[in-house]
Every structure is written in C-alpha cells, then in structure tokens.
Scaffold this active site. Structure first.
Site, mmCIF file in Angstrom:
data_model
loop_
_atom_site.group_PDB
_atom_site.id
_atom_site.type_symbol
_atom_site.label_atom_id
_atom_site.label_comp_id
_atom_site.label_asym_id
_atom_site.label_seq_id
_atom_site.Cartn_x
_atom_site.Cartn_y
_atom_site.Cartn_z
ATOM 1 N N TYR A 179 0.842 -1.202 0.000
ATOM 2 C CA TYR A 179 0.000 0.000 0.000
ATOM 3 C C TYR A 179 0.877 1.252 0.000
ATOM 4 C CZ TYR A 179 -3.315 3.569 1.380
ATOM 5 O OH TYR A 179 -4.060 4.723 1.423
ATOM 6 N N GLU A 228 -11.769 5.620 4.051
ATOM 7 C CA GLU A 228 -11.272 6.607 5.019
ATOM 8 C C GLU A 228 -12.314 6.868 6.100
ATOM 9 O OE1 GLU A 228 -8.352 7.672 5.426
ATOM 10 O OE2 GLU A 228 -7.372 7.188 3.535
ATOM 11 N N TRP A 232 -5.418 2.075 10.335
ATOM 12 C CA TRP A 232 -5.636 1.907 8.907
ATOM 13 C C TRP A 232 -5.424 0.460 8.463
ATOM 14 C CZ3 TRP A 232 -8.088 3.564 4.961
ATOM 15 C CH2 TRP A 232 -7.697 3.207 3.673
#
Length: 210
Positions: A36, A58, A66
């Site tokens: 990522y 998000e 995350w």
C-alpha cells in the site's frame, strides 16, 4: 489514513517519530502495508469508483488503525458492489441489515449509512453534470515551494484546502467527510504527496548527483 495527529497519514506511531534512515514512512515488516505504501499512497487516483472507494474506506477507518481497514478491503469491495456508487445508491434497509451482520467488514451503522448516503450524493452530483474527481482535484494545493518534512511532526492533520473540500462535499450532500477525513483522502488519492523526505519512495525519484 488517519492514525497520526488525528488525521495525518501514518500508521500508529508517536506524532514526532522519525523513521530510521532507509525505512519506509510506514509499513515496513508487513507485506500488505508495504505494498500500500509503495504502490498506492500518495499516487494520483482518478475515476468515480476508485475515489468513492477511497472516501468510503477513510470514513470507515475513523477511530481505527488503517491496517485494520486495509486487511478488510477485499470484503468491503464485495459488500459494497465493487464500490459502484450507482449500485450502492440503491441499497435499502435490507442491505443495511446485511452489512450490519457481515463480520468481515467494520459493522458501524453510522458509517454504513454515510456510505450509502454518499453514493446517493455522488449519483445526484453526476446527474447535475459534476464529478467527485473534479471536486477533489480542484482543491489540490500549490506546493511549488513546499519542503518535504523528515518526520511526522511536519505534516498537518488538516489544511485550508481540506477544510474547503469538506465544506464543498457536505454542501453536495456527502457525510463523514470532515476536514481530517478529507485530508486523509487527499493523501490517499495523491492530491498531496506526503511521503517523508527520507522515504525510499522519495529517494528513488531523486536523480543521483553527478
């Protein structure tokens, strides 16, 4: 991604932490996180499906690490019809019940409701001749004189542009898009590139001095 400074873009590390020389901004040691970091974060993203996905994830990340959302990303894609806003806009209470029963995603009623509401807002935006792509990129800041920081302390949680973007999106009917989430989405979509100065991704772009 909003784990640092309540909206800055790093994983869960202290605000003032500086990665060791040669280390990634975040993600070292976790292959999913490394990919990522290297292949997505800070790179330009365009297209309504891709942008709707980033904003949705998000929003679901808010209050979580995350990496938790990143691990669940395939399940989110399946649950939200590949993040096709035209399909999600038609979700009803039976779909909400299905999502709330799906342990493979983050089961939060407010975030699920917001994701559906945002798909409907996006559908209305398209009907009016607009796009999320146009709105998001219209708030790209001028960074011609910006100096890339070497620690997370040099990155903001919000910016004037993210505040303006959040205001614009809310006026268009979007939910769960405050200035912090808006800035995290700007980072995730490459509207701003917040890789630290010592990050290998940045160093790889810098021509070697003769």
């Amino acid at each position: 991604m909003t784990d640092v400074a309540q909206g800055s873009a790093a994983p869960s590390v202290p605000l003032a932490a500086s990665p060791a020389p040669g280390a990634r901004c975040f993600g070292d040691g976790n292959p999913l996180y490394e990919r990522y970091h290297d292949e997505e974060w800070g790179l330009p993203v365009h297209g309504e499906h891709a942008l709707y996905e980033r904003f949705t994830l998000e929003a679901f990340q808010s209050g979580l690490a995350w990496i938790t959302v990143l691990r669940k990303r395939p399940a989110f894609r399946e649950a939200f019809a590949g993040f096709d806003p035209e399909v999600v806009a038609e979700y009803d209470e039976s779909d909400v019940a299905r999502l709330m029963a799906d342990a493979s995603i983050v089961r939060n009623r407010a975030k699920i409701d917001a994701s559906i509401a945002n798909a409907r807002a996006l559908r209305d935006l398209h009907a009016a001749g607009g796009t999320l792509d146009e709105i998001l990129w219209s708030f790209a800041p001028d960074r011609s004189d910006w100096v890339r920081p070497s620690s997370w302390a040099g990155l903001p949680a919000t910016t004037p542009e993210s505040k303006a973007l959040a205001k614009e999106l809310k006026a268009s009917g979007f939910r769960f898009v405050g200035p912090t989430t808006a800035y995290a989405a700007m980072q995730a979509c490459g509207v701003v590139d917040d890789h630290l100065a010592t990050c290998p991704v940045v160093l790889a772009r810098t021509p070697a001095s003769s």
